[in-house]
Design an enzyme around this catalytic site. Structure first.
Site, PDB file in Angstrom:
ATOM      1  N   HIS A 138       7.230  17.461   7.712  1.00  0.00           N
ATOM      2  CA  HIS A 138       8.109  16.794   8.754  1.00  0.00           C
ATOM      3  C   HIS A 138       9.393  17.553   8.727  1.00  0.00           C
ATOM      4  O   HIS A 138      10.046  18.083   7.649  1.00  0.00           O
ATOM      5  CB  HIS A 138       8.227  15.302   8.103  1.00  0.00           C
ATOM      6  CG  HIS A 138       9.050  14.444   9.193  1.00  0.00           C
ATOM      7  ND1 HIS A 138      10.067  14.518   9.522  1.00  0.00           N
ATOM      8  CD2 HIS A 138       8.593  13.553   9.989  1.00  0.00           C
ATOM      9  CE1 HIS A 138      10.600  13.624  10.275  1.00  0.00           C
ATOM     10  NE2 HIS A 138       9.606  12.931  10.706  1.00  0.00           N
TER      11      HIS A 138
ATOM     12  N   ASP B 154       7.341  13.862  -0.662  1.00  0.00           N
ATOM     13  CA  ASP B 154       7.769  13.283   0.395  1.00  0.00           C
ATOM     14  C   ASP B 154       6.724  12.152   0.656  1.00  0.00           C
ATOM     15  O   ASP B 154       5.620  12.625   1.053  1.00  0.00           O
ATOM     16  CB  ASP B 154       7.827  14.135   1.714  1.00  0.00           C
ATOM     17  CG  ASP B 154       8.117  13.253   2.894  1.00  0.00           C
ATOM     18  OD1 ASP B 154       7.750  12.104   3.111  1.00  0.00           O
ATOM     19  OD2 ASP B 154       8.531  13.942   3.999  1.00  0.00           O
TER      20      ASP B 154
ATOM     21  N   GLN C 137       4.453   8.805   4.228  1.00  0.00           N
ATOM     22  CA  GLN C 137       3.421   8.268   4.863  1.00  0.00           C
ATOM     23  C   GLN C 137       2.259   8.068   3.896  1.00  0.00           C
ATOM     24  O   GLN C 137       1.126   8.002   4.253  1.00  0.00           O
ATOM     25  CB  GLN C 137       2.895   9.449   5.799  1.00  0.00           C
ATOM     26  CG  GLN C 137       3.704   9.777   6.766  1.00  0.00           C
ATOM     27  CD  GLN C 137       3.805   8.676   7.882  1.00  0.00           C
ATOM     28  OE1 GLN C 137       2.889   7.774   7.865  1.00  0.00           O
ATOM     29  NE2 GLN C 137       4.932   8.809   8.792  1.00  0.00           N
TER      30      GLN C 137
ATOM     31  N   LYS D 172       8.535   2.092   6.967  1.00  0.00           N
ATOM     32  CA  LYS D 172       7.040   2.502   7.181  1.00  0.00           C
ATOM     33  C   LYS D 172       6.363   1.758   6.344  1.00  0.00           C
ATOM     34  O   LYS D 172       5.092   1.979   6.253  1.00  0.00           O
ATOM     35  CB  LYS D 172       7.071   3.934   6.895  1.00  0.00           C
ATOM     36  CG  LYS D 172       7.636   4.843   8.047  1.00  0.00           C
ATOM     37  CD  LYS D 172       7.601   6.363   7.770  1.00  0.00           C
ATOM     38  CE  LYS D 172       8.546   7.244   8.534  1.00  0.00           C
ATOM     39  NZ  LYS D 172       8.011   7.293   9.740  1.00  0.00           N
TER      40      LYS D 172
ATOM     41  N   CYS E 181       7.826  15.476  14.864  1.00  0.00           N
ATOM     42  CA  CYS E 181       8.708  15.997  14.180  1.00  0.00           C
ATOM     43  C   CYS E 181       8.124  17.402  13.090  1.00  0.00           C
ATOM     44  O   CYS E 181       8.402  17.247  11.970  1.00  0.00           O
ATOM     45  CB  CYS E 181       9.481  15.047  13.248  1.00  0.00           C
ATOM     46  SG  CYS E 181      10.559  14.187  14.102  1.00  0.00           S
TER      47      CYS E 181
HETATM   48  C1  LIG Z   1       6.242  12.649   6.382  1.00  0.00           C
HETATM   49  C2  LIG Z   1       7.674  12.315   6.703  1.00  0.00           C
HETATM   50  N1  LIG Z   1       8.502  12.532   6.279  1.00  0.00           N
HETATM   51  C3  LIG Z   1       9.857  12.163   6.557  1.00  0.00           C
HETATM   52  C4  LIG Z   1       9.868  11.126   7.626  1.00  0.00           C
HETATM   53  C5  LIG Z   1      11.273  10.632   7.975  1.00  0.00           C
HETATM   54  O1  LIG Z   1      11.488   9.134   7.693  1.00  0.00           O
HETATM   55  P1  LIG Z   1      12.947   8.624   8.097  1.00  0.00           P
HETATM   56  O2  LIG Z   1      13.137   8.940   9.521  1.00  0.00           O
HETATM   57  O3  LIG Z   1      12.428   7.118   7.818  1.00  0.00           O
HETATM   58  O4  LIG Z   1      13.912   9.187   7.280  1.00  0.00           O
HETATM   59  C6  LIG Z   1       8.948  10.714   8.513  1.00  0.00           C
HETATM   60  C7  LIG Z   1       8.852   9.866   9.444  1.00  0.00           C
HETATM   61  O5  LIG Z   1       8.192   9.895  10.454  1.00  0.00           O
HETATM   62  C8  LIG Z   1       7.615  11.253   7.916  1.00  0.00           C
HETATM   63  O6  LIG Z   1       6.506  11.127   8.667  1.00  0.00           O
END
Ligand SMILES: Cc1ncc(COP(=O)(O)O)c(C=O)c1O
Length: 413
Positions: free
Chosen positions: A130, A207, A210, A233, A371
């Site tokens: 992401h 990270d 998900q 999430k 993203c």
């Molecule tokens: C794999 C992953 N990393 C990071 C993020 C960023 O999360 P946040 O916008 O809650 O900080 C997301 C959000 O969709 C994501 O799917």
């Protein structure tokens, strides 16, 4: 597991009753919410806790001797206390409450970067990250003169582990990878990723944005150095997230932001910093969200992540096999290990057009690059249609999705 066994252990009808929004309609149709990768809906337990906070507890935390401040502080700290066993952290003070995954990763890139990354050092990420696990490391590399390596993915959307192995060396100062790809659903072999990085002395940030709502995570068993995830999430409120870090790293890193809460003593000559976790929690936090995340944790814990995972996997398999029968539909992301995400394209059709038709039918999916622009470039596509599954989705909803995509295909192909 057999489908009947999965269903016996998971009462989706009971779960759905806890999510008030699921009874609403969109464009005159019952809502089918399949944008859970972006954010999940909230159970009544979380919503009630938010109302309760503002009607009974509202007060600043960690500061007042008065009753309400004590109550709010205790409730806020309960969340940290529950997060520790939830991910099996060794210490409660290894749990830093942030705004979300993005802030957690930025914190590590900034603070670990200042302490440990110098000219010529190397960092490794993957092609399926992401943007929030790409850009902070790019900025760090620009600032420190370090080099960013990217592990490619194969056509199925799996990491090229051979290349990963070949990139690791004694100059590697950080490996930052996603546990589950938000765009493809790939589950990465994180235990192996961590072990290989540790063999050259490099820490690993996972990270888990998900993963945390789909897979039981044990940070000690994984031996991971940092873990980042978001409350919103995982059925909790927006505006709160978690950074887990091993004590040894967090102690060796300078503070992120400065201000109230993160200090021990301030004089104009010198400031000393507070202990963990407060050293990394400057200013008034999102108190309401921090407190109410507890109720999301309780909710998930009561159902059991293993039960949630097998239930969702059944839906994933079911919907995937049905969608594949639609002529002109192509899945993007066919890894052997997958979780809760179905990304697809209809031949020659822009994903946005499919999304608009599905919306008219009450179905919420995400369309676009999710993203993950570099990943879309890798597959040479502008984006995908992404249906992302949560524990309150049903086979009936999968049928509605499949019928709607079939309809979109007849209209657009
Ligand atoms: C794999 C992953 N990393 C990071 C993020 C960023 O999360 P946040 O916008 O809650 O900080 C997301 C959000 O969709 C994501 O799917």
């Amino acid at each position: 597991m057999e489908r009947t066994a999965v269903l016996e252990r998971f009462d989706v009808d009971r779960v759905r009753k806890d999510f008030p929004i699921l009874t609403r309609t969109v464009n005159g149709k019952p809502l089918v919410y399949l944008d859970n990768g972006a954010t999940t809906q909230k159970p009544r337990q979380v919503i009630d806790a938010i109302v309760n906070y503002y009607t009974q507890l509202n007060s600043n935390v960690h500061r007042g001797v008065h009753h309400l401040s004590q109550l709010a502080t205790d409730a806020f700290e309960v969340t940290r206390r529950k997060l520790q066993p939830f991910i099996n952290a060794t210490h409660e003070h290894e749990i830093i409450l942030t705004k979300g995954t993005t802030e957690s990763i930025n914190l590590v890139a900034s603070c670990y970067g200042k302490a440990f990354v110098n000219t010529g050092d190397e960092l490794i990420i993957s092609a399926m990250e992401h943007h929030s696990n790409i850009v902070p490391w790019q900025i760090l590399c620009e600032e420190r003169g370090a080099i960013l390596h990217v592990v490619p993915v194969n056509d199925a959307g799996e990491l090229d582990m051979e290349t990963y192995r070949s990139l690791l060396n004694e100059r590697t100062k950080m490996v930052a990878m996603t546990y589950v790809s938000n765009a493809l659903g790939t589950i990465n072999p994180v235990k192996e990723i961590v072990a290989l990085a540790h063999a050259v002395g490099a820490p690993v940030l996972l990270d888990a944005a998900q993963a945390i709502q789909h897979i039981a995570i044990d940070v000690q068993a994984l031996d991971v150095d940092f873990l980042a995830f978001s409350g919103h999430k995982m059925y909790g409120p927006t505006g709160v997230g978690v950074l887990y870090g091993k004590e040894k790293w967090l102690n060796a890193m300078p503070p992120y932001q400065s201000g109230g809460e993160m200090i021990k003593e301030v004089t104009f000559a010198k400031t000393t910093y507070n202990e963990l976790p407060f050293k990394f929690e400057a200013g008034t936090p999102n108190i309401e969200a921090g407190i109410c995340l507890t109720h999301a944790l309780d909710y998930i814990t009561e159902l059991g992540l293993d039960n949630i995972a097998s239930y969702e996997y059944d839906l994933l398999k079911y919907a995937t096999s049905q969608l594949l029968e639609i002529p002109g539909l192509r899945l993007v992301g066919t890894a052997k290990e997958k979780s809760s995400v179905i990304s697809f394209l209809l031949d020659g059709v822009h994903p946005y057009d499919v999304g608009v038709i599905l919306d008219k039918l009450g179905i919420a999916v995400r369309t676009g690059h999710h993203c993950t622009q570099p990943l879309m470039d890798r597959f040479n596509i502008p984006g995908t249609v992404r249906a992302s599954i949560a524990m309150y989705n049903t086979r009936e909803e999968m049928d509605i999705l499949v019928a709607a995509v079939r309809r979109a295909a007849t209209m657009l192909l």
